[in-house]
Structures are given as C-alpha cells and as structure tokens.
Write an enzyme that holds these catalytic residues in place. Structure first.
Site, short mmCIF file in Angstrom:
data_model
loop_
_atom_site.label_atom_id
_atom_site.label_comp_id
_atom_site.label_asym_id
_atom_site.label_seq_id
_atom_site.Cartn_x
_atom_site.Cartn_y
_atom_site.Cartn_z
N HIS A 158 0.83 -1.21 0.00
CA HIS A 158 0.00 0.00 0.00
C HIS A 158 0.87 1.26 0.00
O HIS A 158 2.01 1.24 0.48
CB HIS A 158 -0.88 0.04 1.25
N CYS A 243 -2.99 0.27 9.63
CA CYS A 243 -4.04 -0.62 9.09
C CYS A 243 -5.09 -1.01 10.12
O CYS A 243 -6.20 -1.38 9.74
CB CYS A 243 -3.43 -1.93 8.60
#
Ligand code: GLY
Length: 253
Positions: A158, A243
C-alpha cells in the site's frame, strides 16, 4: 475528540491475503494480545476506541483502514482490491454511518484505504495492485472538495507502507519505494528497516512498530516522541500500525 474504530483479530488471520510477504504461521492468540496492546496505546494517546463486532470468517478483517476513507464531511466506503476482503466493508459502513454520511466506491473501481494518504485537503492515492484508475476518478467525484492526486510507488502493498505523515508538513518514507513529495520535509527510514515508514501520527506522538528500533532512534534524535507497539505477529499478515484503525474526528461537545 478522536475515535479509533477497530475490529478484533480473526482466528483465521493465518489465511490472510499476502502480496509482498512470504507466508509464515501466525499465532492468532499472540496477534490478539498485540492488538489489545495497540488499542490501549491509542486510548492512552487521546483516542476513544470503538470496536466493530468481530468477523471471524474474514481473515483480514482486523485491518479496518482498508474498508473506508473517513473525511471531514463524509466517509467513503471502499471496494477493496482483494476479492476476499470485499465482505469487510458492510459492517464498517454500519458503524461509520453513526458519524458521517456515507458514499460508496462502485465496481469496476477497487481501492484500499491503505492506499490513501490524506494531507490537508489533498488525497494522495497510490496506484497499486489493489487500487485502480477508476477508483481515483470515482473518489474525485465523490469528494469534490478534495484534490485527488495519483501517486506511484513500488515494492510494497500500500501507499502507506511507503510513506506516512508524522507531523503537519513532515512525512516518513522509504526512498527505495517512493519518491520524495515536493513541498514536505521528508525523513527516510533506516535502510535496514524498509517497513518502518508505516507510522501512525497522533497529536504529539508517533505510533511505530517496535520492530523498527533504528528508525525510532532516528526520529527521537530529531525530537519526535515515539510510542513503540509490538505488532510483529500482525506484520506477518502484511500489516502495519495504520491498518488496524480508522480515525474519526468528532467535534468536542
Ligand atoms: N493482509 C493484508 C492484505 O493483504 O490486505
């Protein structure tokens, strides 16, 4: 007031999606203990932790950041790029509707919240295996008061594995994975700790994985206050400290 929305670790976390990380056994009980510790660290540093109900059948459900992009005015419910993760969003949406009007990313667009770095009124969006061009276009339409900027990176899952905010105009980044952002002070991770760029910026402190001791020292030498949290078991699931929560700013009453 800041809410941190979290979700318990699934006992099936060992079956999580992996892209750049080799699969190895994950001790779900240990991951749960680390996640509890993470939640307590957030609570100590000003967050009210609100837990979504567990989703034991969804291995990656603990990584709530990917299910939504919470802005000041709305929450954008994502359509995660891994099919196995698309069922995660409904319960996150059910929680977020208490705090923001919802808008939804629709097929064929896919986007993970971990690919969106909000800096003031700009949404930097990583073009990754999870996030496609259609998502950038939809996000710009859904959030017209923000400027959506595509960002290219390599070597990690990411955008926020490669770069995160650690102060208003300062970013922590891995220069092997992403170019420096213009107009920001850029602090590079220690080269032996490529995953250290995933940091969670809370008022006055930086939450960082305890694995990244050299980067921690680098930040402390510059005067930053670092809160190390042991998320080593969650890191085996290709996750970092951002996250595991979705931050929602709320007006003080
Ligand atoms: N295991 C985190 C992800 O791949 O989405």
């Amino acid at each position: 007031m800041r809410l941190a929305i979290t979700r318990p670790v699934s006992p099936a976390i060992g079956d999580c999606e992996l892209t750049f990380v080799e699969r190895q056994p994950i001790d779900a009980a240990r991951a749960t203990a680390q996640h509890d510790h993470y939640e307590r660290a957030l609570a100590r540093h000003g967050c009210t932790v609100v837990r979504i109900a567990a989703a034991p059948e969804l291995p990656d459900a603990v990584f709530v950041e990917d299910a939504a992009i919470v802005l000041d005015e709305i929450a954008v419910i994502t359509r995660p790029g891994a099919e196995s993760r698309q069922a995660e969003t409904a319960s996150v949406a059910a929680m977020l509707q208490n705090y923001r009007p919802l808008v939804h990313i629709q097929a064929p667009a896919t986007i993970d919240g971990g690919d969106v770095l909000r800096l003031d009124r700009t949404l930097y969006v990583g073009r990754s295996q999870r996030t496609n061009e259609a998502a950038l276009e939809q996000l710009q339409r859904l959030a017209p008061d923000y400027k959506v900027v595509a960002v290219y990176f390599r070597g990690c899952l990411h955008l926020k594995s490669a770069v995160t905010q650690i102060e208003k105009r300062t970013l922590l980044f891995n220069p092997d994975w992403i170019e420096a952002f213009k107009g920001f002070e850029m602090i590079a991770v220690d080269p032996t700790e490529p995953l250290a760029a995933n940091a969670l910026y809370l008022d006055g402190v930086i939450v960082l994985s305890a694995s990244h001791t050299r980067t921690r020292r680098r930040l402390e030498q510059r005067g930053y206050r670092v809160v190390p949290v042991d998320v080593s078991e969650l890191e085996k699931a290709e996750a970092g400290v951002t996250c595991c929560s979705l931050m929602v700013e709320r007006p003080n009453r």
